[in-house]
Design a protein around this motif. Sequence first.
Motif, PDB file in Angstrom:
ATOM      1  N   TYR A  71       9.338   3.329   4.165  1.00  0.00           N
ATOM      2  CA  TYR A  71       8.946   4.725   3.955  1.00  0.00           C
ATOM      3  C   TYR A  71      10.111   5.565   3.422  1.00  0.00           C
ATOM      4  CZ  TYR A  71       4.610   3.553   6.296  1.00  0.00           C
ATOM      5  OH  TYR A  71       3.403   2.974   6.609  1.00  0.00           O
ATOM      6  N   GLY A  72      11.341   5.187   3.828  1.00  0.00           N
ATOM      7  CA  GLY A  72      12.513   5.946   3.380  1.00  0.00           C
ATOM      8  C   GLY A  72      12.696   5.855   1.877  1.00  0.00           C
ATOM      9  N   LEU A  73      12.620   4.634   1.326  1.00  0.00           N
ATOM     10  CA  LEU A  73      12.829   4.469  -0.118  1.00  0.00           C
ATOM     11  C   LEU A  73      11.621   4.945  -0.916  1.00  0.00           C
ATOM     12  CD1 LEU A  73      14.730   1.061  -0.322  1.00  0.00           C
ATOM     13  CD2 LEU A  73      15.648   3.360  -0.419  1.00  0.00           C
ATOM     14  N   THR A  74      10.411   4.826  -0.326  1.00  0.00           N
ATOM     15  CA  THR A  74       9.213   5.349  -1.004  1.00  0.00           C
ATOM     16  C   THR A  74       9.309   6.871  -1.127  1.00  0.00           C
ATOM     17  OG1 THR A  74       7.902   3.540  -0.091  1.00  0.00           O
ATOM     18  CG2 THR A  74       6.678   5.404  -0.926  1.00  0.00           C
ATOM     19  N   TYR A  75      10.102   7.484  -0.237  1.00  0.00           N
ATOM     20  CA  TYR A  75      10.314   8.937  -0.273  1.00  0.00           C
ATOM     21  C   TYR A  75      11.498   9.289  -1.191  1.00  0.00           C
ATOM     22  CZ  TYR A  75      12.022  13.463   1.448  1.00  0.00           C
ATOM     23  OH  TYR A  75      12.473  14.755   1.540  1.00  0.00           O
ATOM     24  N   PHE A 124      22.456  12.068  -2.176  1.00  0.00           N
ATOM     25  CA  PHE A 124      21.621  10.861  -2.337  1.00  0.00           C
ATOM     26  C   PHE A 124      22.477   9.601  -2.147  1.00  0.00           C
ATOM     27  CE2 PHE A 124      18.474  13.537  -4.664  1.00  0.00           C
ATOM     28  CZ  PHE A 124      17.338  13.104  -3.996  1.00  0.00           C
ATOM     29  N   MET A 125      23.678   9.607  -2.752  1.00  0.00           N
ATOM     30  CA  MET A 125      24.572   8.451  -2.621  1.00  0.00           C
ATOM     31  C   MET A 125      24.935   8.201  -1.157  1.00  0.00           C
ATOM     32  SD  MET A 125      27.277   8.844  -5.731  1.00  0.00           S
ATOM     33  CE  MET A 125      26.798   9.522  -7.285  1.00  0.00           C
ATOM     34  N   ASP A 126      25.168   9.270  -0.416  1.00  0.00           N
ATOM     35  CA  ASP A 126      25.503   9.132   1.011  1.00  0.00           C
ATOM     36  C   ASP A 126      24.367   8.442   1.771  1.00  0.00           C
ATOM     37  OD1 ASP A 126      27.902  10.370   0.578  1.00  0.00           O
ATOM     38  OD2 ASP A 126      27.257  12.338   1.285  1.00  0.00           O
ATOM     39  N   VAL A 127      23.122   8.848   1.480  1.00  0.00           N
ATOM     40  CA  VAL A 127      21.969   8.249   2.160  1.00  0.00           C
ATOM     41  C   VAL A 127      21.867   6.764   1.817  1.00  0.00           C
ATOM     42  CG1 VAL A 127      19.441   8.227   2.304  1.00  0.00           C
ATOM     43  CG2 VAL A 127      20.664  10.399   2.348  1.00  0.00           C
ATOM     44  N   PHE A 128      22.025   6.442   0.524  1.00  0.00           N
ATOM     45  CA  PHE A 128      21.937   5.027   0.124  1.00  0.00           C
ATOM     46  C   PHE A 128      23.069   4.207   0.760  1.00  0.00           C
ATOM     47  CE2 PHE A 128      19.307   6.624  -3.518  1.00  0.00           C
ATOM     48  CZ  PHE A 128      18.190   5.854  -3.234  1.00  0.00           C
ATOM     49  N   TYR A 129      24.233   4.827   0.909  1.00  0.00           N
ATOM     50  CA  TYR A 129      25.354   4.127   1.551  1.00  0.00           C
ATOM     51  C   TYR A 129      25.019   3.824   3.022  1.00  0.00           C
ATOM     52  CZ  TYR A 129      30.094   3.059   3.086  1.00  0.00           C
ATOM     53  OH  TYR A 129      31.189   2.434   3.613  1.00  0.00           O
ATOM     54  N   LEU A 130      24.440   4.812   3.712  1.00  0.00           N
ATOM     55  CA  LEU A 130      24.035   4.609   5.121  1.00  0.00           C
ATOM     56  C   LEU A 130      23.004   3.489   5.241  1.00  0.00           C
ATOM     57  CD1 LEU A 130      23.637   8.226   6.582  1.00  0.00           C
ATOM     58  CD2 LEU A 130      25.273   6.485   7.303  1.00  0.00           C
ATOM     59  N   ALA A 168       0.817  -1.222   0.000  1.00  0.00           N
ATOM     60  CA  ALA A 168       0.000   0.000   0.000  1.00  0.00           C
ATOM     61  C   ALA A 168       0.857   1.281   0.000  1.00  0.00           C
ATOM     62  CB  ALA A 168      -0.969  -0.019   1.186  1.00  0.00           C
ATOM     63  N   PRO A 169       1.866   1.419   0.892  1.00  0.00           N
ATOM     64  CA  PRO A 169       2.684   2.632   0.826  1.00  0.00           C
ATOM     65  C   PRO A 169       3.518   2.708  -0.451  1.00  0.00           C
ATOM     66  CG  PRO A 169       3.081   1.439   2.892  1.00  0.00           C
ATOM     67  CD  PRO A 169       2.246   0.556   2.019  1.00  0.00           C
ATOM     68  N   THR A 170       3.922   1.547  -0.989  1.00  0.00           N
ATOM     69  CA  THR A 170       4.791   1.546  -2.172  1.00  0.00           C
ATOM     70  C   THR A 170       4.052   2.014  -3.414  1.00  0.00           C
ATOM     71  OG1 THR A 170       5.954  -0.329  -1.200  1.00  0.00           O
ATOM     72  CG2 THR A 170       6.414   0.134  -3.498  1.00  0.00           C
ATOM     73  N   VAL A 230      11.177   8.194  11.998  1.00  0.00           N
ATOM     74  CA  VAL A 230      12.586   8.423  12.379  1.00  0.00           C
ATOM     75  C   VAL A 230      13.469   8.351  11.134  1.00  0.00           C
ATOM     76  CG1 VAL A 230      14.543   7.466  13.671  1.00  0.00           C
ATOM     77  CG2 VAL A 230      12.286   7.599  14.742  1.00  0.00           C
ATOM     78  N   GLY A 231      13.207   7.336  10.282  1.00  0.00           N
ATOM     79  CA  GLY A 231      14.003   7.177   9.061  1.00  0.00           C
ATOM     80  C   GLY A 231      13.921   8.398   8.154  1.00  0.00           C
ATOM     81  N   LEU A 232      12.690   8.913   7.952  1.00  0.00           N
ATOM     82  CA  LEU A 232      12.524  10.087   7.086  1.00  0.00           C
ATOM     83  C   LEU A 232      13.224  11.314   7.662  1.00  0.00           C
ATOM     84  CD1 LEU A 232       8.805   9.793   5.895  1.00  0.00           C
ATOM     85  CD2 LEU A 232      10.863   9.451   4.548  1.00  0.00           C
ATOM     86  N   ALA A 233      13.163  11.469   8.990  1.00  0.00           N
ATOM     87  CA  ALA A 233      13.823  12.611   9.632  1.00  0.00           C
ATOM     88  C   ALA A 233      15.337  12.536   9.428  1.00  0.00           C
ATOM     89  CB  ALA A 233      13.497  12.636  11.125  1.00  0.00           C
ATOM     90  N   ILE A 234      15.906  11.328   9.626  1.00  0.00           N
ATOM     91  CA  ILE A 234      17.356  11.167   9.453  1.00  0.00           C
ATOM     92  C   ILE A 234      17.741  11.363   7.989  1.00  0.00           C
ATOM     93  CG2 ILE A 234      19.272   9.499   9.593  1.00  0.00           C
ATOM     94  CD1 ILE A 234      17.780   8.294  12.052  1.00  0.00           C
TER      95      ILE A 234
END
Length: 530
Positions: free
Chosen positions: A299-303, A496-502, A163-165, A425-429
């Motif tokens: 939610y992080g990747l959907t964003y 963006f790359m930094d976030v994906f690395y984390l 549903a969120p995806t 929390v994920g979206l905030a970070i």
Amino acid sequence: MATATLTAGSPPARLAVPDTISTRRVIAFLAMVFGMFMAILDIQIVSASLSEIQAGLSASSDEIPWVQTAYLIAEVVMIPLSGFLSRMLSTRVLFTVAAAGFTAASALAATATNIDQMIVYRAVQGFIGGGMIPSVFAAAFTIFPPSRRAVVSPMIGLVATLAPTIGPTVGGYISHAMSWHWLFLVNVVPGILVTTAAWSLIDFDKPNLKLFSKFDWWGLAGMAAFLGCMEYVLEEGPNNDWLQDQAVLICAIVMTIGAVLFFWRAFTAEEPIVDLKAFSNINFAFGSLFSFVIGVGLYGLTYLYPVFLGRIRGYDSMMIGEALFVSGLAMFATAPISGILSSKMDLRLMMMIGFFGFATGTWWMTHLTADWDFYELLIPQILRGCSMMLCMVPINNIALGTLPPERLKNASGLFNLTRNLGGAVGLAIINTVLIDRNAFHYARLSEHVQWGSAAAQTKLQNMTLNFEQTAGLDATSAAISKLSGMVQQQAALLSFMDVFYLLTVLFATLGLFTMLIRKPAAAGGGGGGH
């Protein structure tokens, strides 16, 4: 082993007979699943179409995010509260009221003529709709025997993640094909059907109205202040420099006071609003932790994907929806496979494969360039969709499959809350890292694009010559503006790359962490032989 004792000793007699599920109960459960799908979809269906709603309501860019935030804050308060309400009113009454209220609030949201009305209707929609989500998880593990979990668990896992995806995709199509009003009106007819089915068919439990006299109003106030303000702080903090913003600071103080009051009442009240004792079950505690991280990924990747496609590629909501549909298809295809695997495989190994698959997908995204399009995003999206289902099914079974029925309603609310909080929390970070690293990379790249740099001078001269061939342009200004835009785009890409690395590090670490869980006493369908 405590969990083994719980599993073997607690389910009532009817659960021990695998084939006594009546058609009535199956239909009732399917209606509940559809209700949950609507409630979860409604969080994200609006996200791709906020600009259309903003134009329709003449709202400012500061006001429009509240269409999302109001829903999330209200929902996050209701989800844990629903366990107590379900025990007091019965699943039938709670779910019927939730479905009816959600449907009415959806209809009202479509009639909103200004942003204030919309925010109120969305808050009502989120609060009442939040009661549907945990009820489905509790019902799945109450009315179905362990032998049927290989079918039921993937179904609710698929709905909770699909549903969120697909929300932004569906939202993009609806607002393009019709108008933003239909984002809410599409809920009305299905909502009426779900409400009718719930009232007519649900018969899983009986109400216990005596609990009303023990209702912990102080606990509710503390929980609402704690969770509501936490959601606000996490939502608004990254864009407003956290505690430097007065509203965020006030909410952080209220959140702290609410947390103290809530936890004090949770451990001292005769009938606490939320029973935290479920966390004493080690598998439930680990399951909730993994659910929290799944929330970050879900939610992080959907964003992240839509932000990348919108900001770097310049896609509109329709194009973003079409580009991201693959994840939903991958989830759909993997759901039945994960159901079968959950009854034949060690759930810990299944989760490990899922987490490593997730990490592989996010690691792939660390090689991002500004030209990446549908085909470059295809493999990461398939990995994301398949891995999500491989993780979700065992997590549901590990967390809820070993709890006694009397604890399931409260535990289900807590379990769903962890996923939502993980998302918040994920979206905030993610937002904070994107903003900070963007500034950092822009500063570093700017050092190399200065008048003293021979490469920068050559590039600028070439671009100026190109623009001189276009009539009516100040060639030098246009070239400098273009060069600045290129630097900003590269800085955004690097952030963006930094976030994906984390995210890669997070999921790879969790993949290793799965080996620390005790082997579940009742793996998915493992109870089938009883």
